[in-house]
Design a protein around this motif. Structure first.
Motif: not given
Lengths: 233, 299
Positions: B244-248
């Motif tokens: 999730g964080y990498v995507l965001a």
């Protein structure tokens, strides 16, 4: 030095009920003692104090050199390892086999499997259940279940065996068999036996020391006693 | 060796129990998963807010302008006085010589050069750049510096940055409170679920006690069980954090609000957060079981 020394012992429950009042007695090593009395006479409280399920409110209870009143909760296991307990309701674990039920006590003490096995077999042999080691408790009769319970209690070869109405759930014939087993443990292993019971016939037949407790008070202590408690007991 | 054997048996029993009481285990795992996801979000937010705050704080300095007639020894004296102020970091006082400053400005643009060279004297003042420990006391420190003899004026970037930092400080504190609250909630939820499994095994505990098992040994399999439940419960939150964080981060291009607030680079930040989640899950699970089993070990 007596094996069990009880001096001026009182047990008062938080609700104000006095279960034991000023009890003083001693029991020697190798004795076989019956504790008799009505339901609610304080007999169970007395038995429970011996394995420190209950703590005396006042006075001292010394079992095998261990002072029960001073025994910390986290050290109770040290006392329990020195004694075996047999219950009216057997307290077997239904999901474990006969062998596992007896081995349970030793496993928890961290013994090697190779040390556990001979001890368990020996204990089961003594109670005559060697053939049923793979059975589950619900496949056994009441008498057989009680014998498993006895095997579990003696697997550690304790100095003291506490029996809390061990024949309470059994018919007279089976009771006789169980008493034979307990008596042989007393005679052959030299184990001190303390047995609470209601069974007049057993007490009268065995001719052992009989301690009668009524309303929390010691009313008689007879070396070759008979069941002399109230008729309705 | 003895302890090792006990340990081995306990780990075996703990795994057995997790699978034997499968529906209850699923309940524990689900509740810890959900709360740990919230904890993950809160951790990511507070990490980033903290990062943004410290980035902004770096830019917040007090500019101290000295009187035109100060001598070299006055300058030293003023510097000592500033560094003795409570909120000032003595190692972060930069002296800027007016002549050096002038030549730097001249280099920057021809217009400034034209103006400055027409004047006979240097209109610029010798100055200090002062960093502070606590940004919230920036204005008070500035007032104190103004009172020093030989100081002409002291200013700081009164305005947006300061307000941002104040808001961020509040956000950070709130997220910490949320994280702590969620951790406590998880511990109680796991504790209650394990209580249910223990209730169905209270006979076993009673018998263990009666045959002389020490409380520690009775407690161990339950502690392992809590540990296992906590770890399993933290797997989904950890994966969500990483992906999730990498995507965001990629979607936003590394900043929020067009380059004002930089996000923390995903690695090693996400690994750190996931590790924290697993450790938290395990600890909370163990604490929950410890609490649940305690009741049955008392007389």
């Amino acid at each position: 030095m007596k094996f069990i020394e009880i001096k001026n012992c009182y047990k008062v429950y938080p609700n104000g009920v006095t279960a034991i009042a000023d009890l003083t007695l001693s029991i020697s090593k190798g004795d076989f003692v019956f504790i008799i009395g009505h339901s609610g006479s304080g007999k169970s409280s007395f038995i429970k104090m011996l394995y420190r399920e209950e703590k005396p409110t006042k006075g001292s209870v010394i079992v095998g050199g261990i002072n029960i009143s001073k025994l910390k909760n986290r050290n109770v296991y040290k006392l329990r390892r020195k004694l075996g307990i047999v219950f009216q309701d057997f307290k077997l674990l239904p999901k474990l086999t006969v062998y596992e039920n007896v081995a349970f006590a030793l496993e928890a003490q961290g013994l090697k499997s190779s040390e556990i096995k001979p001890k368990v077999i020996k204990a089961l042999d003594r109670v005559g259940l060697k053939e049923k080691i793979r059975s589950f408790p619900n496949q056994l009769s009441g008498g057989e279940q009680q014998r498993v319970c006895i095997a579990r209690a003696i697997v550690n070869e304790p100095k003291l065996l506490i029996c809390d109405e061990p024949t309470g759930n059994l018919d007279p014939e089976t009771s006789k068999e169980i008493m034979k087993v307990i008596d042989s443990i007393n005679k052959e292993m030299g184990t001190t036996i303390i047995m609470a019971t209601h069974d007049k016939e057993i007490v009268n037949r065995m001719k052992k020391r009989v301690i009668t407790i009524e309303n929390g008070v010691l009313v008689s202590d007879d070396a070759k006693g008979r069941y002399v408690a109230h008729e309705n007991a | 060796m003895r302890m090792l054997r006990i340990l081995k048996r306990n780990i075996r029993d703990a795994f057995k129990s997790v699978f034997r009481n499968f529906s209850l285990s699923i309940a524990s795992i689900t509740c810890s998963t959900i709360t740990l996801i919230l904890v993950a979000i809160a951790l990511v937010v507070s990490g980033n807010v903290n990062n943004a705050t410290s980035e902004l704080k770096k830019d917040l300095t007090i500019e101290v302008f000295l009187n035109l007639d100060v001598t070299q020894s006055d300058i030293e004296h003023i510097k000592t006085q500033i560094s003795n102020l409570p909120n000032v970091k003595p190692e972060n006082i930069n002296y800027i010589n007016a002549d050096v400053w002038k030549s730097e400005l001249i280099k920057e643009s021809a217009d400034i050069e034209a103006i400055l060279t027409t004047l006979d004297t240097n209109p610029l003042r010798n100055s200090f750049e002062v960093s502070v420990d606590d940004v919230n006391e920036l204005s008070e420190t500035t007032q104190n510096i103004k009172k020093i003899n030989g100081v002409f004026d002291a200013k700081y970037g009164e305005g947006k940055a300061e307000n941002f930092i104040k808001i961020f400080d509040v956000i950070e504190k709130v997220t910490i409170i949320i994280v702590v609250a969620l951790i406590i909630v998880t511990a109680f939820l796991i504790s209650n679920t394990i209580k249910l499994t223990i209730f169905s095994r209270r006979n076993e505990i009673e018998i263990m006690r009666l045959v002389g098992t020490s409380n520690t040994v009775i407690r161990l399999p339950f502690l392992f069980e809590g540990f296992i439940l906590g770890i399993i419960g933290s797997i989904i939150p950890a994966l969500l954090t990483i992906y999730g964080y990498v995507l965001a981060y990629d979607k936003l291009g590394g900043y929020i609000y067009s380059n004002i607030i930089p996000l923390i680079k995903p690695f090693n930040f996400v690994l750190f957060v996931s590790l924290a989640l697993m450790v938290l899950g395990a600890l909370v699970g163990m604490f929950g079981s410890y609490r649940a089993v305690r009741k049955y070990l008392k007389i």
